[in-house]
Each structure stands twice: as structure tokens, then as C-alpha cells.
Scaffold this motif. Structure first.
Motif, PDB file in Angstrom:
ATOM      1  N   ALA A  38       0.814  -1.220   0.000  1.00 38.63           N
ATOM      2  CA  ALA A  38       0.000   0.000   0.000  1.00 38.63           C
ATOM      3  C   ALA A  38       0.843   1.263   0.000  1.00 38.63           C
ATOM      4  O   ALA A  38       0.357   2.343  -0.364  1.00 38.63           O
ATOM      5  CB  ALA A  38      -0.936   0.002   1.212  1.00 38.63           C
ATOM      6  N   THR A  39       2.117   1.148   0.410  1.00 38.25           N
ATOM      7  CA  THR A  39       2.992   2.329   0.481  1.00 38.25           C
ATOM      8  C   THR A  39       4.167   2.219  -0.486  1.00 38.25           C
ATOM      9  O   THR A  39       5.225   2.781  -0.264  1.00 38.25           O
ATOM     10  CB  THR A  39       3.500   2.531   1.917  1.00 38.25           C
ATOM     11  N   ASN A  40       3.960   1.465  -1.563  1.00 39.96           N
ATOM     12  CA  ASN A  40       4.945   1.395  -2.655  1.00 39.96           C
ATOM     13  C   ASN A  40       6.303   0.900  -2.155  1.00 39.96           C
ATOM     14  O   ASN A  40       7.343   1.535  -2.355  1.00 39.96           O
ATOM     15  CB  ASN A  40       5.086   2.778  -3.307  1.00 39.96           C
ATOM     16  N   GLY A  41       6.283  -0.258  -1.498  1.00 42.48           N
ATOM     17  CA  GLY A  41       7.484  -0.805  -0.876  1.00 42.48           C
ATOM     18  C   GLY A  41       8.666  -0.973  -1.804  1.00 42.48           C
ATOM     19  O   GLY A  41       9.820  -0.881  -1.363  1.00 42.48           O
ATOM     20  N   SER A  42       8.399  -1.199  -3.084  1.00 36.13           N
ATOM     21  CA  SER A  42       9.498  -1.390  -4.035  1.00 36.13           C
ATOM     22  C   SER A  42      10.340  -0.130  -4.200  1.00 36.13           C
ATOM     23  O   SER A  42      11.464  -0.197  -4.707  1.00 36.13           O
ATOM     24  CB  SER A  42       8.951  -1.824  -5.396  1.00 36.13           C
ATOM     25  N   GLU A  43       9.799   1.034  -3.736  1.00 34.51           N
ATOM     26  CA  GLU A  43      10.519   2.296  -3.841  1.00 34.51           C
ATOM     27  C   GLU A  43      10.993   2.809  -2.484  1.00 34.51           C
ATOM     28  O   GLU A  43      11.483   3.937  -2.394  1.00 34.51           O
ATOM     29  CB  GLU A  43       9.624   3.364  -4.504  1.00 34.51           C
ATOM     30  N   TRP A  44      10.837   2.026  -1.451  1.00 34.09           N
ATOM     31  CA  TRP A  44      11.329   2.432  -0.135  1.00 34.09           C
ATOM     32  C   TRP A  44      12.837   2.651  -0.166  1.00 34.09           C
ATOM     33  O   TRP A  44      13.557   2.042  -0.964  1.00 34.09           O
ATOM     34  CB  TRP A  44      11.036   1.351   0.904  1.00 34.09           C
ATOM     35  N   THR A  45      13.304   3.489   0.714  1.00 30.02           N
ATOM     36  CA  THR A  45      14.750   3.700   0.827  1.00 30.02           C
ATOM     37  C   THR A  45      15.444   2.406   1.228  1.00 30.02           C
ATOM     38  O   THR A  45      16.451   2.008   0.634  1.00 30.02           O
ATOM     39  CB  THR A  45      15.049   4.797   1.865  1.00 30.02           C
ATOM     40  N   THR A  46      14.926   1.747   2.247  1.00 28.89           N
ATOM     41  CA  THR A  46      15.394   0.416   2.624  1.00 28.89           C
ATOM     42  C   THR A  46      14.224  -0.538   2.474  1.00 28.89           C
ATOM     43  O   THR A  46      13.229  -0.436   3.208  1.00 28.89           O
ATOM     44  CB  THR A  46      15.916   0.382   4.076  1.00 28.89           C
ATOM     45  N   LYS A  47      14.320  -1.448   1.542  1.00 33.50           N
ATOM     46  CA  LYS A  47      13.208  -2.343   1.215  1.00 33.50           C
ATOM     47  C   LYS A  47      13.244  -3.585   2.091  1.00 33.50           C
ATOM     48  O   LYS A  47      14.256  -3.926   2.684  1.00 33.50           O
ATOM     49  CB  LYS A  47      13.280  -2.732  -0.264  1.00 33.50           C
ATOM     50  N   TRP A  48      12.113  -4.269   2.131  1.00 36.45           N
ATOM     51  CA  TRP A  48      12.035  -5.562   2.802  1.00 36.45           C
ATOM     52  C   TRP A  48      12.299  -6.670   1.795  1.00 36.45           C
ATOM     53  O   TRP A  48      11.816  -6.613   0.650  1.00 36.45           O
ATOM     54  CB  TRP A  48      10.649  -5.779   3.400  1.00 36.45           C
ATOM     55  N   ASP A  49      13.049  -7.654   2.204  1.00 39.59           N
ATOM     56  CA  ASP A  49      13.183  -8.879   1.421  1.00 39.59           C
ATOM     57  C   ASP A  49      12.105  -9.826   1.920  1.00 39.59           C
ATOM     58  O   ASP A  49      12.235 -10.448   2.968  1.00 39.59           O
ATOM     59  CB  ASP A  49      14.575  -9.488   1.605  1.00 39.59           C
ATOM     60  N   LEU A  50      11.033  -9.929   1.159  1.00 40.56           N
ATOM     61  CA  LEU A  50       9.874 -10.693   1.607  1.00 40.56           C
ATOM     62  C   LEU A  50      10.150 -12.181   1.712  1.00 40.56           C
ATOM     63  O   LEU A  50       9.319 -12.935   2.250  1.00 40.56           O
ATOM     64  CB  LEU A  50       8.688 -10.434   0.665  1.00 40.56           C
TER      65      LEU A  50
END
Length: 294
Positions: A38-50
């Protein structure tokens, strides 16, 4: 000595291993993924490795296999808060400040009964405050400044008996300051700066004897300053300017000599403040410290 050192190393490794291998329920993991998407995780500064354990994801705190903290301060979140956030029943701390979150604060957030801190400041939130905010009975910090939130301050906030800090400054709030805020007897900081609040300042605010900061400048408040302000003996910051007050005569009843910042419109009162330039008026020079990551 060596034996004690060895036991310490073993304990440290065990705790670290436990943290890394901690597993949360599929339901809680799904909520976090909702937040990510919902918050565009692919563009986060530090992303989560799902594909990695949730306990390794940035900003996620897990205790007893349950999510108790989310801290994604200044991480380029861009989107809306999912309604499913309410399913994190054990969440105590939520810090999503200094991002680009938009849309409304979902009413479902009021179901997070264990929540102690809610930081959503410096985002693009719109809509009105949830009417049932008072249901967050364990809340101690509610920080929402610098958003685009409109409407009135819900009276239910007066039910937050553990609240120590309330800051909804620099929004688009309207209506009056609810008398119910006078019930927040543990409150140490109240920020209502730069909204469009109207009416009289409730005398009930004089009940907030633990208050250290009171910033209600830059609104459209009117009438007189309540004499009950004389009870606010712990005040360090008092900013009243740029309103429509009739007089500041009641300030003469204040006995505190500990106030460090004092801004108002009018003649210098007779009270003796410590190291103050009470001639200063105009826009409050309030600066909010940027929240630091825990």
C-alpha cells in the motif's frame, strides 16, 4: 573469569539466534505485506526482502513471535495506510513519520488496544481524525503535526488518560478546543499551533498541572486567557500569539519563574519570567525536533 565470559557469549548467540528465527503468524505477516504494497514498498529507501524472516525486515520488532513495533521513519513510504493494520493486536509502537503517506487515518487503527506511541507527523494525511481515538487506552504519544488533517478534535481524546504528548499542530483543524482535553492530567506537551481553531480557551486546561509545553499560537481563538493557567506551574514553553484574544491580563496570575519560551501579543505582563524576551511577538519560532529512529 573465562567461564563467565563463555556463558555471556553463549547467551548472546542464543538471544540473537532466537531473534533471527522468530516466526510470526501468517495473519500478521499478511498485514505487513499489505503495508508494504500500500505504500509502494518497491521504492522504499530500505526495502524488505519478503523471502527472509520478518524479524530481519527493517523497522520490525518481534517479541514472543508477535509484531510489537514498526519503525519506518523517513523511508520513502508513499501511499495509504491499510485498514488491516488493526490486525496487529500486540502492536505497541508505530512510527511512520517523515514519509509521503496520504489519504485518511483508517478508523480501524483505534482497535490497536496495546498501542503506546503513534508517530505519523510530516506526511500528507487528509480527512478527519478517527472519532474513536479515545479507544486507544494505552496511548502515551500521539504526534500528527504537519499533515493536511481537517475537521474537529474528537472529544474522545479526553479518554486517553495515559497520554503525555499530543501534537496536532500545522494541520487544517477547525472548531473549538474540547473541554475534555482538561482530563489528560498526565499530559506534558500540548501542540495545537497553526490550525483554524476558534472559540475560548477552556479553563479546564488549567488541570494539566504536569504540562511543560503549551503551544496554541496561530489560530483564531478569542476571549481572555483563563485564570486557571496560574495552576500550570511546570510550564517551560507558552506560545499564544496570533490569535484574537481580548486581553492577557490573566497571565498576571501565573507565578512560574521557570518558563523559557513565552510568546504572546500584548504588553509585557507583571509576572517575573526567567531570562525571557517577552517583547517578542508574531509567528511562533517553534521548531519540532525530527524524530530519531529508535
Amino acid at each position: 573469569m573465562k567461564k563467565n565470559f563463555t556463558y555471556t557469549i553463549i547467551a548472546f548467540v542464543a538471544i540473537t539466534l532466537q531473534a533471527v528465527t522468530a516466526q510470526i503468524s501468517s495473519k500478521e505477516k499478511a498485514v505487513l505485506i499489505d503495508l508494504y504494497n500500500a505504500t509502494n514498498g518497491s521504492e522504499w529507501t530500505t526495502k524488505w526482502d519478503l523471502n527472509k524472516p520478518v524479524s530481519t525486515w527493517k523497522g520490525i520488532k518481534v517479541e514472543d513471535n508477535k509484531v510489537v513495533g514498526i519503525n519506518l521513519f523517513r523511508n520513502n513510504l508513499d501511499g495509504t495506510l491499510p485498514k488491516t493494520i488493526c490486525k496487529l493486536k500486540n502492536l505497541q509502537d508505530l512510527n511512520l513519520a517523515f514519509n509521503k503517506i496520504n489519504g485518511e487515518i483508517p478508523e480501524t487503527i483505534t482497535k490497536l488496544k496495546e498501542l503506546k506511541t503513534l508517530h505519523l507527523e510530516m506526511n500528507l494525511l487528509t480527512g478527519e481524525l478517527p472519532t474513536k481515538l479515545g479507544d486507544l487506552a494505552n496511548l502515551e504519544n500521539l504526534i500528527l503535526f504537519n499533515n493536511l488533517i481537517k475537521g474537529e478534535i474528537p472529544k474522545s481524546i479526553g479518554k486517553l488518560k495515559k497520554l503525555k504528548e499530543l501534537n496536532v499542530s500545522s494541520n487544517k483543524l477547525t472548531g473549538i478546543i474540547p473541554d475534555e482535553l482538561g482530563s489528560l492530567t498526565k499530559l506534558e506537551s500540548l501542540g495545537l499551533f497553526e490550525n483554524t481553531l476558534v472559540g475560548f480557551v477552556p479553563r479546564e486546561l488549567g488541570n494539566l498541572v504536569e504540562l511543560k509545553e503549551l503551544v496554541i499560537a496561530n489560530n483564531q481563538l478569542m476571549g481572555d486567557i483563563p485564570q486557571e493557567f496560574g495552576q500550570l506551574v511546570n510550564l517551560k514553553v507558552l506560545q499564544l500569539q496570533n490569535n484574537k484574544f481580548n486581553s492577557f491580563k490573566s497571565l498576571d496570575f501565573m507565578q512560574s519563574k521557570e518558563i523559557l519560551v513565552f510568546d504572546f501579543d500584548g504588553k509585557k505582563p507583571s509576572l517575573q519570567f526567567r531570562d525571557l524576551n517577552t517583547a517578542k511577538t508574531g509567528v511562533a519560532e517553534t521548531e519540532f525536533e525530527e524524530d530519531k529512529e529508535n
